[in-house]
Design a protein around this motif. Sequence first.
Motif, PDB file in Angstrom:
ATOM      1  N   ILE A   1      48.003  44.023  39.434  1.00  0.00           N
ATOM      2  CA  ILE A   1      47.841  43.396  38.223  1.00  0.00           C
ATOM      3  C   ILE A   1      49.094  42.877  37.400  1.00  0.00           C
ATOM      4  O   ILE A   1      49.946  43.638  37.383  1.00  0.00           O
ATOM      5  CB  ILE A   1      47.191  44.364  36.976  1.00  0.00           C
ATOM      6  N   SER A   2      49.218  41.500  37.000  1.00  0.00           N
ATOM      7  CA  SER A   2      50.426  40.763  36.746  1.00  0.00           C
ATOM      8  C   SER A   2      50.825  41.360  35.352  1.00  0.00           C
ATOM      9  O   SER A   2      52.124  41.517  34.963  1.00  0.00           O
ATOM     10  CB  SER A   2      50.239  39.386  36.704  1.00  0.00           C
ATOM     11  N   HIS A   3      49.739  41.697  34.386  1.00  0.00           N
ATOM     12  CA  HIS A   3      50.275  42.007  33.124  1.00  0.00           C
ATOM     13  C   HIS A   3      48.932  42.476  32.365  1.00  0.00           C
ATOM     14  O   HIS A   3      47.769  42.212  32.982  1.00  0.00           O
ATOM     15  CB  HIS A   3      50.807  40.969  32.138  1.00  0.00           C
ATOM     16  N   ASN A   4      48.999  42.904  31.201  1.00  0.00           N
ATOM     17  CA  ASN A   4      47.729  43.468  30.546  1.00  0.00           C
ATOM     18  C   ASN A   4      46.791  42.643  29.683  1.00  0.00           C
ATOM     19  O   ASN A   4      46.075  43.393  28.851  1.00  0.00           O
ATOM     20  CB  ASN A   4      48.235  44.853  29.757  1.00  0.00           C
ATOM     21  N   HIS A   5      47.143  41.269  29.805  1.00  0.00           N
ATOM     22  CA  HIS A   5      46.086  40.927  28.729  1.00  0.00           C
ATOM     23  C   HIS A   5      44.984  40.803  29.401  1.00  0.00           C
ATOM     24  O   HIS A   5      44.618  40.801  30.595  1.00  0.00           O
ATOM     25  CB  HIS A   5      46.645  39.085  28.862  1.00  0.00           C
ATOM     26  N   PRO A   6      43.804  40.699  28.524  1.00  0.00           N
ATOM     27  CA  PRO A   6      42.283  40.864  29.122  1.00  0.00           C
ATOM     28  C   PRO A   6      41.841  39.925  30.122  1.00  0.00           C
ATOM     29  O   PRO A   6      40.910  40.389  30.445  1.00  0.00           O
ATOM     30  CB  PRO A   6      41.796  40.735  27.721  1.00  0.00           C
ATOM     31  N   ASP A   7      42.390  38.852  30.133  1.00  0.00           N
ATOM     32  CA  ASP A   7      41.938  37.834  31.377  1.00  0.00           C
ATOM     33  C   ASP A   7      42.373  38.304  32.464  1.00  0.00           C
ATOM     34  O   ASP A   7      42.565  37.692  33.602  1.00  0.00           O
ATOM     35  CB  ASP A   7      42.017  36.448  30.802  1.00  0.00           C
ATOM     36  N   HIS A   8      43.449  39.186  32.598  1.00  0.00           N
ATOM     37  CA  HIS A   8      44.215  39.738  33.805  1.00  0.00           C
ATOM     38  C   HIS A   8      43.837  41.358  34.255  1.00  0.00           C
ATOM     39  O   HIS A   8      43.891  41.560  35.171  1.00  0.00           O
ATOM     40  CB  HIS A   8      45.629  39.605  33.497  1.00  0.00           C
ATOM     41  N   LEU A   9      43.652  41.873  32.961  1.00  0.00           N
ATOM     42  CA  LEU A   9      43.194  43.438  33.178  1.00  0.00           C
ATOM     43  C   LEU A   9      42.299  43.838  32.138  1.00  0.00           C
ATOM     44  O   LEU A   9      42.366  43.742  30.915  1.00  0.00           O
ATOM     45  CB  LEU A   9      44.534  44.218  32.782  1.00  0.00           C
ATOM     46  N   HIS A  10      41.116  43.489  32.737  1.00  0.00           N
ATOM     47  CA  HIS A  10      39.912  43.755  32.112  1.00  0.00           C
ATOM     48  C   HIS A  10      38.912  44.780  32.331  1.00  0.00           C
ATOM     49  O   HIS A  10      38.504  45.177  33.298  1.00  0.00           O
ATOM     50  CB  HIS A  10      38.929  42.418  32.363  1.00  0.00           C
TER      51      HIS A  10
END
Length: 211
Positions: A1-10
Amino acid sequence: ISHNHPDHLHPETLSHLEKDVAFIVPPFITRSTSKYLEDLGFNNIYELEFGQIYELEKGFQVAIMKSGDFRDDSGLYVACGDKEFLLTVDSNYLNGHILPKNIDYLLTSFAGGASGYPFIYENFSDVEKRKISKRNLGSTLSRVRQYLAAVEPSFYMPYAGMFETALARDIYITNLNQKNDYAALKALVEYAGVEFIEPKNDEKIDLSSGN
């Protein structure tokens, strides 16, 4: 998981996974990604140090690289067999552009417009919004050009631009929020002497043959 934005961590997507699945995440000082996963109940999380190469299994190595600005974001280097890949994810100035050179595949975003900025803000006029958007789209293409120069890959593949705001409620944003032209991107890449791989739903790229 590269970072916690919702299109990457959903959360809704991750709810389909077992809680003991292994995650690799960046070691942000804020622990913004790993803490989020822990809050979702996952318990097998590995924070890999930036810039260190880890061999996950024989012939398969990865390294996480930090975004070169203030944001919690990261890219990923992958060595698989005799092929090398670099994914910049959403990072700006990844690792200060100290990057592996002459690799096989570079993958970056290209389209811009994913955040909805500035169109979702009411304190700009439409004229101001178009001006800001045009500047941002130019900056996005400039970043692609800089990555191509820094990495000098054999192949380039774009991602993260094939989306649309399809709901009727978003028609205002759909009409104004232009994205970078795919043909212009391809011309930019080929002008740099790099072969352009077009992501297609009906094509599969098989690297196992070594070709």
